[in-house]
Motif scaffolding. Structure first.
Motif, PDB file in Angstrom:
ATOM      1  N   GLY A 103       0.744  -1.312   0.060  1.00 54.22           N
ATOM      2  CA  GLY A 103       0.134   0.055  -0.028  1.00 54.22           C
ATOM      3  C   GLY A 103       0.799   1.128  -0.044  1.00 54.22           C
ATOM      4  O   GLY A 103       2.042   1.143  -0.470  1.00 54.22           O
ATOM      5  N   PRO A 104       0.345   2.193   0.379  1.00 52.93           N
ATOM      6  CA  PRO A 104       0.977   3.485   0.488  1.00 52.93           C
ATOM      7  C   PRO A 104       2.405   3.163   1.402  1.00 52.93           C
ATOM      8  O   PRO A 104       2.398   2.750   2.552  1.00 52.93           O
ATOM      9  N   PRO A 105       3.468   3.773   1.221  1.00 51.93           N
ATOM     10  CA  PRO A 105       4.638   3.402   1.820  1.00 51.93           C
ATOM     11  C   PRO A 105       4.980   4.181   3.028  1.00 51.93           C
ATOM     12  O   PRO A 105       4.498   5.405   3.180  1.00 51.93           O
ATOM     13  N   PRO A 106       5.449   3.550   4.016  1.00 56.49           N
ATOM     14  CA  PRO A 106       5.751   4.400   5.371  1.00 56.49           C
ATOM     15  C   PRO A 106       6.797   5.344   4.944  1.00 56.49           C
ATOM     16  O   PRO A 106       7.586   5.296   4.147  1.00 56.49           O
ATOM     17  N   THR A 107       7.043   6.291   6.095  1.00 54.11           N
ATOM     18  CA  THR A 107       8.167   7.272   6.100  1.00 54.11           C
ATOM     19  C   THR A 107       9.421   6.316   6.096  1.00 54.11           C
ATOM     20  O   THR A 107       9.318   5.232   6.673  1.00 54.11           O
ATOM     21  N   SER A 108      10.575   6.426   5.962  1.00 53.32           N
ATOM     22  CA  SER A 108      11.796   5.714   5.646  1.00 53.32           C
ATOM     23  C   SER A 108      12.857   6.336   5.818  1.00 53.32           C
ATOM     24  O   SER A 108      13.173   7.474   5.055  1.00 53.32           O
ATOM     25  N   THR A 109      13.944   5.824   6.300  1.00 52.71           N
ATOM     26  CA  THR A 109      15.393   6.023   6.194  1.00 52.71           C
ATOM     27  C   THR A 109      16.110   4.867   6.080  1.00 52.71           C
ATOM     28  O   THR A 109      15.957   3.874   6.598  1.00 52.71           O
ATOM     29  N   THR A 110      17.241   4.765   5.291  1.00 51.13           N
ATOM     30  CA  THR A 110      18.074   3.869   5.018  1.00 51.13           C
ATOM     31  C   THR A 110      19.129   4.430   5.126  1.00 51.13           C
ATOM     32  O   THR A 110      19.742   5.331   4.510  1.00 51.13           O
ATOM     33  N   ILE A 111      20.235   3.548   5.823  1.00 50.78           N
ATOM     34  CA  ILE A 111      21.598   4.300   6.123  1.00 50.78           C
ATOM     35  C   ILE A 111      22.609   3.097   5.891  1.00 50.78           C
ATOM     36  O   ILE A 111      22.464   1.794   6.115  1.00 50.78           O
ATOM     37  N   GLU A 112      23.628   3.536   5.361  1.00 48.57           N
ATOM     38  CA  GLU A 112      24.875   2.462   5.218  1.00 48.57           C
ATOM     39  C   GLU A 112      25.776   2.630   6.439  1.00 48.57           C
ATOM     40  O   GLU A 112      26.058   3.553   6.729  1.00 48.57           O
ATOM     41  N   VAL A 113      26.152   1.346   6.901  1.00 45.97           N
ATOM     42  CA  VAL A 113      26.858   1.141   8.181  1.00 45.97           C
ATOM     43  C   VAL A 113      28.186   0.473   7.654  1.00 45.97           C
ATOM     44  O   VAL A 113      27.940  -0.401   7.009  1.00 45.97           O
ATOM     45  N   SER A 114      29.222   0.524   8.556  1.00 49.73           N
ATOM     46  CA  SER A 114      30.250  -0.283   8.233  1.00 49.73           C
ATOM     47  C   SER A 114      30.169  -1.700   8.522  1.00 49.73           C
ATOM     48  O   SER A 114      30.715  -2.585   8.104  1.00 49.73           O
ATOM     49  N   ARG A 115      29.576  -1.780   9.657  1.00 50.08           N
ATOM     50  CA  ARG A 115      29.127  -3.275   9.990  1.00 50.08           C
ATOM     51  C   ARG A 115      27.844  -3.308  11.286  1.00 50.08           C
ATOM     52  O   ARG A 115      27.663  -2.516  11.741  1.00 50.08           O
ATOM     53  N   LEU A 116      27.444  -4.575  11.276  1.00 45.27           N
ATOM     54  CA  LEU A 116      26.544  -4.685  12.497  1.00 45.27           C
ATOM     55  C   LEU A 116      27.051  -5.338  13.441  1.00 45.27           C
ATOM     56  O   LEU A 116      28.029  -6.041  13.320  1.00 45.27           O
ATOM     57  N   PHE A 117      26.036  -5.526  14.853  1.00 42.64           N
ATOM     58  CA  PHE A 117      26.580  -6.422  15.907  1.00 42.64           C
ATOM     59  C   PHE A 117      26.731  -7.781  15.740  1.00 42.64           C
ATOM     60  O   PHE A 117      27.667  -8.523  16.049  1.00 42.64           O
ATOM     61  N   ARG A 118      26.250  -8.204  14.521  1.00 42.67           N
ATOM     62  CA  ARG A 118      26.499  -9.702  14.217  1.00 42.67           C
ATOM     63  C   ARG A 118      27.418 -10.102  13.054  1.00 42.67           C
ATOM     64  O   ARG A 118      26.751  -9.518  11.938  1.00 42.67           O
ATOM     65  N   PRO A 119      28.216 -10.626  13.120  1.00 42.49           N
ATOM     66  CA  PRO A 119      29.166 -11.004  11.989  1.00 42.49           C
ATOM     67  C   PRO A 119      28.497 -11.606  10.695  1.00 42.49           C
ATOM     68  O   PRO A 119      27.786 -12.685  11.105  1.00 42.49           O
ATOM     69  N   GLY A 120      28.140 -11.186   9.760  1.00 45.69           N
ATOM     70  CA  GLY A 120      27.654 -11.806   8.507  1.00 45.69           C
ATOM     71  C   GLY A 120      26.335 -11.196   8.261  1.00 45.69           C
ATOM     72  O   GLY A 120      25.719 -11.105   7.216  1.00 45.69           O
ATOM     73  N   ALA A 121      25.866 -10.371   9.148  1.00 47.49           N
ATOM     74  CA  ALA A 121      24.483  -9.694   8.978  1.00 47.49           C
ATOM     75  C   ALA A 121      24.562  -8.766   8.164  1.00 47.49           C
ATOM     76  O   ALA A 121      25.644  -7.617   8.152  1.00 47.49           O
ATOM     77  N   LEU A 122      23.952  -8.667   6.996  1.00 45.41           N
ATOM     78  CA  LEU A 122      24.017  -7.656   5.906  1.00 45.41           C
ATOM     79  C   LEU A 122      22.809  -6.265   6.042  1.00 45.41           C
ATOM     80  O   LEU A 122      23.206  -5.299   5.641  1.00 45.41           O
ATOM     81  N   LEU A 123      22.080  -6.651   7.003  1.00 50.13           N
ATOM     82  CA  LEU A 123      21.008  -5.471   7.490  1.00 50.13           C
ATOM     83  C   LEU A 123      20.291  -5.700   8.702  1.00 50.13           C
ATOM     84  O   LEU A 123      20.226  -6.837   9.193  1.00 50.13           O
ATOM     85  N   GLU A 124      19.683  -4.492   8.970  1.00 46.58           N
ATOM     86  CA  GLU A 124      18.922  -4.544  10.417  1.00 46.58           C
ATOM     87  C   GLU A 124      17.836  -3.587   9.826  1.00 46.58           C
ATOM     88  O   GLU A 124      18.180  -2.542   9.493  1.00 46.58           O
ATOM     89  N   VAL A 125      16.514  -3.930  10.480  1.00 48.93           N
ATOM     90  CA  VAL A 125      15.393  -3.286  10.110  1.00 48.93           C
ATOM     91  C   VAL A 125      14.778  -2.989  11.448  1.00 48.93           C
ATOM     92  O   VAL A 125      14.435  -4.002  11.998  1.00 48.93           O
ATOM     93  N   GLU A 126      14.239  -1.989  11.708  1.00 52.34           N
ATOM     94  CA  GLU A 126      13.175  -1.402  12.792  1.00 52.34           C
ATOM     95  C   GLU A 126      12.091  -0.835  12.127  1.00 52.34           C
ATOM     96  O   GLU A 126      12.320   0.087  11.234  1.00 52.34           O
ATOM     97  N   VAL A 127      10.806  -1.163  12.775  1.00 51.74           N
ATOM     98  CA  VAL A 127       9.857  -0.460  12.292  1.00 51.74           C
ATOM     99  C   VAL A 127       9.035   0.130  13.321  1.00 51.74           C
ATOM    100  O   VAL A 127       9.165  -0.349  14.696  1.00 51.74           O
TER     101      VAL A 127
END
Length: 137
Positions: A103-127
């Motif tokens: 449907g209509p998209p929510p507000t959104s922010t996408t950020i590139e980070v150097s790494r996440l807390f878990r090795p191998g994780a490529l993304l983290e999403v919160e809503v």
């Protein structure tokens, strides 16, 4: 306002000292604030190592389960924040995301980070989701 912190049975236990969702009830509405989710299985193991498509799919499955446990769905999401370890993988992530947000998209922010807390994780999403009437927890 009533605030409840929750870890639904539908998802793996948090891997640290946090809750998966904060449920804020006020008047005739509920606001759900989800912690960032990464692609893990029921036992906490990483899913889809090296694949943005597989990790994104798993992350949205987890988010869907948390929302459903509180009477919500993707149509109730008003904000999404995404952390990617490689912004070049944005098209792969976006293709998966569009399958969940129809449907209509929510507000959104996408950020590139150097790494996440878990090795191998490529993304983290919160809503953040807003539901018009209190639903049973």
């Amino acid at each position: 306002m009533q605030i409840t912190l929750d870890d639904p049975d539908s998802v793996a236990a948090p891997v640290g000292p946090y809750s998966h969702v904060a449920r804020l009830e006020s008047g005739d509405g509920v606001l759900l604030m989800l912690s960032g989710q990464i692609a893990v299985d029921a036992g906490g193991g990483l899913v889809g190592e090296g694949s943005m498509t597989e990790q994104a799919r798993r992350v949205f499955e987890i988010i869907e389960g948390i929302l459903a446990a509180h009477g919500a769905a993707f149509e109730h999401v008003v904000n999404i924040r995404t952390y990617l370890t490689d912004i070049g993988l944005l098209p792969e992530y976006g293709a998966v995301r569009r399958k969940y947000f129809t449907g209509p998209p929510p507000t959104s922010t996408t950020i590139e980070v150097s790494r996440l807390f878990r090795p191998g994780a490529l993304l983290e999403v919160e809503v953040v989701a807003a539901v018009g009437e209190p639903a049973p927890a």
